[in-house]
Design an enzyme around this catalytic site. Structure first.
Site, mmCIF file in Angstrom:
data_model
loop_
_atom_site.group_PDB
_atom_site.id
_atom_site.type_symbol
_atom_site.label_atom_id
_atom_site.label_comp_id
_atom_site.label_asym_id
_atom_site.label_seq_id
_atom_site.Cartn_x
_atom_site.Cartn_y
_atom_site.Cartn_z
ATOM 1 N N LYS A 127 40.279 43.971 34.437
ATOM 2 C CA LYS A 127 40.655 44.650 35.683
ATOM 3 C C LYS A 127 42.125 45.062 35.581
ATOM 4 C CE LYS A 127 39.209 42.923 39.631
ATOM 5 N NZ LYS A 127 39.039 41.900 40.687
HETATM 6 O O1 G3P Z 1 39.531 41.577 43.850
HETATM 7 C C1 G3P Z 1 39.665 42.152 45.110
HETATM 8 C C2 G3P Z 1 38.974 41.430 46.199
HETATM 9 O O2 G3P Z 1 38.742 40.116 45.807
HETATM 10 C C3 G3P Z 1 39.758 41.475 47.464
HETATM 11 O O3 G3P Z 1 39.085 40.750 48.449
HETATM 12 O O4 G3P Z 1 38.915 39.450 50.513
HETATM 13 O O5 G3P Z 1 41.057 39.418 49.192
HETATM 14 O O6 G3P Z 1 40.390 41.458 50.484
HETATM 15 P P1 G3P Z 1 39.910 40.240 49.737
#
Ligand code: G3P
Length: 224
Positions: free
Chosen positions: A86
Site C-alpha cells: 500500500k
Molecule cells: O486503511 C484505511 C482504513 O483502514 C481507514 O479506516 O476506519 O481508520 O477510517 P478508518
C-alpha cells in the site's frame, strides 16, 4: 465484490478467516501500531493464519520513491504468498508505483479521496485504489458517490485497476459500495458481523426451532 479484513488483531483474523469468505487482510501503520508488537512476527502470524493464497496488504512508511520501492521489495519477499504493497497517493507514490509495476509487485494506492486521484493512480499502474468512504462522509462528502464515480471511470477507460473501498462505519455503506460495482471492501470484524445480521433472520430461525421442537423435541435430522 470481495470482502477483506481491515485489522492486525490475530484473534479477529482467526475468527473471520474461519467463518467468512475472506479474500485477504489489509493493514496500515495505524492498525499495526495498535498491536504494539514486533512487526515481522505480526506479519508472519497473520500470514500463518490466512495462508499463502489470500492477499496480504501492508503499507510502506517511507517518504521517497526509492525508499518506498526498497521497502516494498523487502515486504514482498519477507511476507511471502500473495502480497500487495500500500502506498499513499503522492508524486513520490506514483513514481514508486510505476517502478514496482516493472518489478512485478502488486500496488494499492491508498488515502484516495477523489475520483481524479484514483484515475491517475490507475494510470500509473496501481492494481487497486483505496477510497476512504467514512472519512469522506465525516467531512460532509459522499464516500459512496466517490466510489461509484471511480468505478465508472475505470469502466469508461477500460482500466484493470480494482476499487478496494476502505473506512466503513456501518453495513449500509458496504451495501451502497456493492451496488456501485465496487470490486472489494476492507472492513473490521464488527462490520462483517453487521453485514450478515438481521433481527428478522433471528426471529425466523427462532420460529423454525420452536415449531420443530414442538413435534420432535430435541431430536435432529441426524437422529432419524
Ligand atoms: O486503511 C484505511 C482504513 O483502514 C481507514 O479506516 O476506519 O481508520 O477510517 P478508518
Amino acid at each position: 465484490m470481495e470482502y477483506i479484513l481491515d485489522t492486525a488483531d490475530l484473534e479477529a483474523i482467526k475468527h473471520c478467516n474461519e467463518f467468512y469468505p475472506l479474500a485477504g487482510v489489509t493493514t496500515n501503520p495505524s492498525i499495526i501500531a495498535k498491536e504494539n508488537t514486533d512487526f515481522w512476527t505480526l506479519v508472519k502470524n497473520i500470514r500463518d493464519i490466512i495462508g499463502p493464497d489470500k492477499l496480504f496488504f501492508a503499507q510502506t512508511v517511507q517518504k521517497t520513491a526509492d525508499k518506498m520501492v526498497e521497502e516494498a521489495c523487502l515486504l514482498n519477499e519477507k511476507t511471502g504468498g500473495k502480497f500487495c504493497v500500500k502506498i499513499p497517493i503522492s508524486e513520490e507514490g506514483l513514481k514508486a508505483t510505476k517502478r514496482l509495476k516493472q518489478l512485478g509487485i502488486k500496488v494499492l494506492v491508498t488515502a484516495i479521496f477523489t475520483p481524479a486521484q484514483a484515475l491517475i493512480a490507475a494510470r500509473a499502474g496501481a492494481d487497486y485504489v483505496a477510497p476512504y468512504v467514512n472519512r469522506l462522509d465525516n467531512i460532509i462528502g459522499d464516500g459512496c458517490y466517490v466510489v461509484s464515480e471511480i468505478v465508472k471511470q475505470f469502466n469508461i477507460y477500460n482500466l484493470p485497476c480494482k476499487v478496494l473501498a476502505a473506512s466503513f462505519k456501518n453495513a449500509e455503506l458496504v451495501h451502497k459500495c456493492a451496488v456501485a460495482g465496487c470490486h472489494c471492501v476492507t472492513v473490521t470484524d464488527d462490520i462483517l458481523k453487521a453485514v450478515l445480521s438481521h433481527p428478522m433472520t433471528d426471529a425466523a430461525v427462532e420460529g423454525f426451532e420452536k415449531d420443530w421442537e414442538s413435534v420432535y423435541g430435541d431430536k435432529t435430522i441426524l437422529d432419524f
